[in-house]
Design a protein around this motif. Sequence first.
Motif, mmCIF file in Angstrom:
data_model
loop_
_atom_site.group_PDB
_atom_site.id
_atom_site.type_symbol
_atom_site.label_atom_id
_atom_site.label_comp_id
_atom_site.label_asym_id
_atom_site.label_seq_id
_atom_site.Cartn_x
_atom_site.Cartn_y
_atom_site.Cartn_z
ATOM 1 N N PRO A 154 -8.896 0.494 5.727
ATOM 2 C CA PRO A 154 -7.936 1.086 6.671
ATOM 3 C C PRO A 154 -8.396 2.456 7.202
ATOM 4 O O PRO A 154 -9.142 3.170 6.539
ATOM 5 C CB PRO A 154 -6.668 1.237 5.828
ATOM 6 C CG PRO A 154 -7.120 1.225 4.410
ATOM 7 C CD PRO A 154 -8.358 0.398 4.364
ATOM 8 N N TRP A 155 -7.927 2.788 8.406
ATOM 9 C CA TRP A 155 -8.246 4.079 9.027
ATOM 10 C C TRP A 155 -7.232 5.129 8.551
ATOM 11 O O TRP A 155 -6.433 5.633 9.346
ATOM 12 C CB TRP A 155 -8.161 3.952 10.547
ATOM 13 C CG TRP A 155 -9.283 3.185 11.171
ATOM 14 C CD1 TRP A 155 -9.284 1.869 11.509
ATOM 15 C CD2 TRP A 155 -10.562 3.700 11.542
ATOM 16 N NE1 TRP A 155 -10.489 1.516 12.059
ATOM 17 C CE2 TRP A 155 -11.298 2.622 12.100
ATOM 18 C CE3 TRP A 155 -11.172 4.969 11.442
ATOM 19 C CZ2 TRP A 155 -12.598 2.770 12.555
ATOM 20 C CZ3 TRP A 155 -12.473 5.109 11.912
ATOM 21 C CH2 TRP A 155 -13.170 4.025 12.454
ATOM 22 N N CYS A 156 -7.325 5.511 7.291
ATOM 23 C CA CYS A 156 -6.358 6.485 6.759
ATOM 24 C C CYS A 156 -6.486 7.836 7.477
ATOM 25 O O CYS A 156 -5.495 8.544 7.642
ATOM 26 C CB CYS A 156 -6.547 6.647 5.259
ATOM 27 S SG CYS A 156 -6.268 5.111 4.364
ATOM 28 N N ILE A 164 -4.743 0.185 12.606
ATOM 29 C CA ILE A 164 -4.975 1.305 11.682
ATOM 30 C C ILE A 164 -5.004 0.865 10.225
ATOM 31 O O ILE A 164 -6.021 1.038 9.531
ATOM 32 C CB ILE A 164 -3.917 2.416 11.900
ATOM 33 C CG1 ILE A 164 -4.136 3.025 13.295
ATOM 34 C CG2 ILE A 164 -4.054 3.504 10.821
ATOM 35 C CD1 ILE A 164 -3.168 4.102 13.676
ATOM 36 N N CYS A 165 -3.955 0.286 9.738
ATOM 37 C CA CYS A 165 -3.931 -0.088 8.321
ATOM 38 C C CYS A 165 -4.545 -1.478 8.153
ATOM 39 O O CYS A 165 -3.900 -2.435 7.748
ATOM 40 C CB CYS A 165 -2.509 -0.041 7.778
ATOM 41 S SG CYS A 165 -2.480 -0.066 5.982
ATOM 42 N N CYS A 209 -4.229 7.810 10.375
ATOM 43 C CA CYS A 209 -2.918 7.201 10.137
ATOM 44 C C CYS A 209 -1.768 8.213 10.298
ATOM 45 O O CYS A 209 -1.775 9.271 9.665
ATOM 46 C CB CYS A 209 -2.901 6.606 8.731
ATOM 47 S SG CYS A 209 -1.301 5.910 8.313
ATOM 48 N N VAL A 262 1.124 8.112 9.120
ATOM 49 C CA VAL A 262 2.012 8.249 7.953
ATOM 50 C C VAL A 262 1.216 8.519 6.673
ATOM 51 O O VAL A 262 1.721 8.333 5.563
ATOM 52 C CB VAL A 262 2.925 7.004 7.769
ATOM 53 C CG1 VAL A 262 3.873 6.871 8.950
ATOM 54 C CG2 VAL A 262 2.131 5.715 7.598
ATOM 55 N N GLU A 263 0.000 9.024 6.841
ATOM 56 C CA GLU A 263 -0.871 9.221 5.676
ATOM 57 C C GLU A 263 -0.208 10.072 4.588
ATOM 58 O O GLU A 263 -0.292 9.765 3.405
ATOM 59 C CB GLU A 263 -2.188 9.859 6.108
ATOM 60 C CG GLU A 263 -3.201 9.872 4.973
ATOM 61 C CD GLU A 263 -4.431 10.698 5.303
ATOM 62 O OE1 GLU A 263 -4.440 11.370 6.347
ATOM 63 O OE2 GLU A 263 -5.376 10.664 4.494
ATOM 64 N N CYS A 265 1.945 8.114 2.223
ATOM 65 C CA CYS A 265 1.417 6.858 1.676
ATOM 66 C C CYS A 265 0.728 7.059 0.332
ATOM 67 O O CYS A 265 -0.074 7.983 0.171
ATOM 68 C CB CYS A 265 0.433 6.254 2.676
ATOM 69 S SG CYS A 265 -0.288 4.711 2.101
ATOM 70 N N VAL A 316 -5.918 0.594 -2.305
ATOM 71 C CA VAL A 316 -6.922 0.857 -1.270
ATOM 72 C C VAL A 316 -8.189 1.396 -1.937
ATOM 73 O O VAL A 316 -8.180 2.467 -2.527
ATOM 74 C CB VAL A 316 -6.408 1.875 -0.227
ATOM 75 C CG1 VAL A 316 -7.504 2.223 0.796
ATOM 76 C CG2 VAL A 316 -5.181 1.322 0.497
ATOM 77 N N ARG A 321 0.834 -1.208 0.000
ATOM 78 C CA ARG A 321 0.000 0.000 0.000
ATOM 79 C C ARG A 321 0.870 1.261 0.000
ATOM 80 O O ARG A 321 0.533 2.264 -0.613
ATOM 81 C CB ARG A 321 -0.898 0.017 1.246
ATOM 82 C CG ARG A 321 -2.075 -0.923 1.133
ATOM 83 C CD ARG A 321 -2.920 -0.871 2.376
ATOM 84 N NE ARG A 321 -4.139 -1.650 2.191
ATOM 85 C CZ ARG A 321 -4.969 -1.962 3.159
ATOM 86 N NH1 ARG A 321 -4.736 -1.567 4.397
ATOM 87 N NH2 ARG A 321 -6.045 -2.655 2.901
ATOM 88 N N LEU A 322 1.969 1.175 0.725
ATOM 89 C CA LEU A 322 2.869 2.336 0.823
ATOM 90 C C LEU A 322 3.679 2.551 -0.461
ATOM 91 O O LEU A 322 4.417 3.522 -0.581
ATOM 92 C CB LEU A 322 3.848 2.130 1.997
ATOM 93 C CG LEU A 322 3.262 2.214 3.411
ATOM 94 C CD1 LEU A 322 4.242 1.635 4.426
ATOM 95 C CD2 LEU A 322 2.929 3.659 3.771
ATOM 96 N N ARG A 382 -1.244 4.764 -0.907
ATOM 97 C CA ARG A 382 -2.504 4.005 -0.761
ATOM 98 C C ARG A 382 -2.794 3.127 -1.973
ATOM 99 O O ARG A 382 -3.913 3.073 -2.477
ATOM 100 C CB ARG A 382 -3.641 4.979 -0.483
ATOM 101 C CG ARG A 382 -3.416 5.726 0.809
ATOM 102 C CD ARG A 382 -4.349 6.869 1.014
ATOM 103 N NE ARG A 382 -5.737 6.423 0.985
ATOM 104 C CZ ARG A 382 -6.755 7.222 1.228
ATOM 105 N NH1 ARG A 382 -6.551 8.481 1.515
ATOM 106 N NH2 ARG A 382 -7.975 6.766 1.187
ATOM 107 N N PHE A 395 0.389 -2.061 13.713
ATOM 108 C CA PHE A 395 -0.128 -1.053 12.772
ATOM 109 C C PHE A 395 -1.266 -1.659 11.932
ATOM 110 O O PHE A 395 -2.329 -1.047 11.756
ATOM 111 C CB PHE A 395 1.032 -0.605 11.869
ATOM 112 C CG PHE A 395 0.714 0.514 10.923
ATOM 113 C CD1 PHE A 395 -0.159 1.539 11.270
ATOM 114 C CD2 PHE A 395 1.321 0.561 9.668
ATOM 115 C CE1 PHE A 395 -0.428 2.586 10.382
ATOM 116 C CE2 PHE A 395 1.062 1.599 8.783
ATOM 117 C CZ PHE A 395 0.177 2.605 9.138
#
Length: 216
Positions: free
Chosen positions: A196-198, A190-191, A201, A203-204, A207, A212, A151-152, A209, A186
């Motif tokens: 995911p709870w962006c 969150i992820c 997050c 590190v949003e 990211c 996603v 995702r990252l 994504r 994590f």
Amino acid sequence: MENINKIMKILSKHFNYQKRTTLNRMRKNKENAFKILISCLLSLRARDENTEKVSQKLFDIADTPEKILKLSDKKLEKIIYSSGHYRKKTRVLKHVSKEILKRFNGKIPETREELLSIKGIGPKTANIVLNFAFNQDVLPVDTHCHRIPNRLDWLKTKTPEKTEIELMKILPKKYWKEFNGIFVLFGRTICQPVSPWCSKCPVEKYCKRIGVKRSR
Ligand code: SF4
């Protein structure tokens, strides 16, 4: 690489992985190798809180390969029932204990090849034992450790095995020991896999994504 360093620094601050996952709390020395191996096998497809309870219950009764082999299948199934897949796990725990006694003189092997030669031990479990019990520089990659780096946009891989190979090329070694613990926490909080709870997050902003479709 710069992006990876930034993200790892932020996540290290947010997730005190050493206290918060069962296996990380057992991370101490070689003495714990058998327990780490058994807990890891019990944790497969089980909740972490549950793994801790079941592991403790089992170790109060049997904390060596000899003692596990002395338990009847029925008794062992009863002890580990709540970790799920208890019949299969009983077979695996018995087989692994037998192999360790017969082929390795009761000592947990310290190489990946030897660990993988025991049926029931897969790459993630082998790496958990090598990393957590023997302090070796290997990367245990589970579903969270596979999903989140994709995702990252750190890598593009289809399986945890491929992710392990790619991560070894791009993740600075200083993060290898903490990587699994941090990404498991994590990924659970969150992820998360489906949505995911962006919005929460840390590190949003770093990211991409990738993949996603739905987030909160
Ligand atoms: S922004 Fe969303 S997809 Fe990216 S790491 Fe954070 S929670 Fe995961």
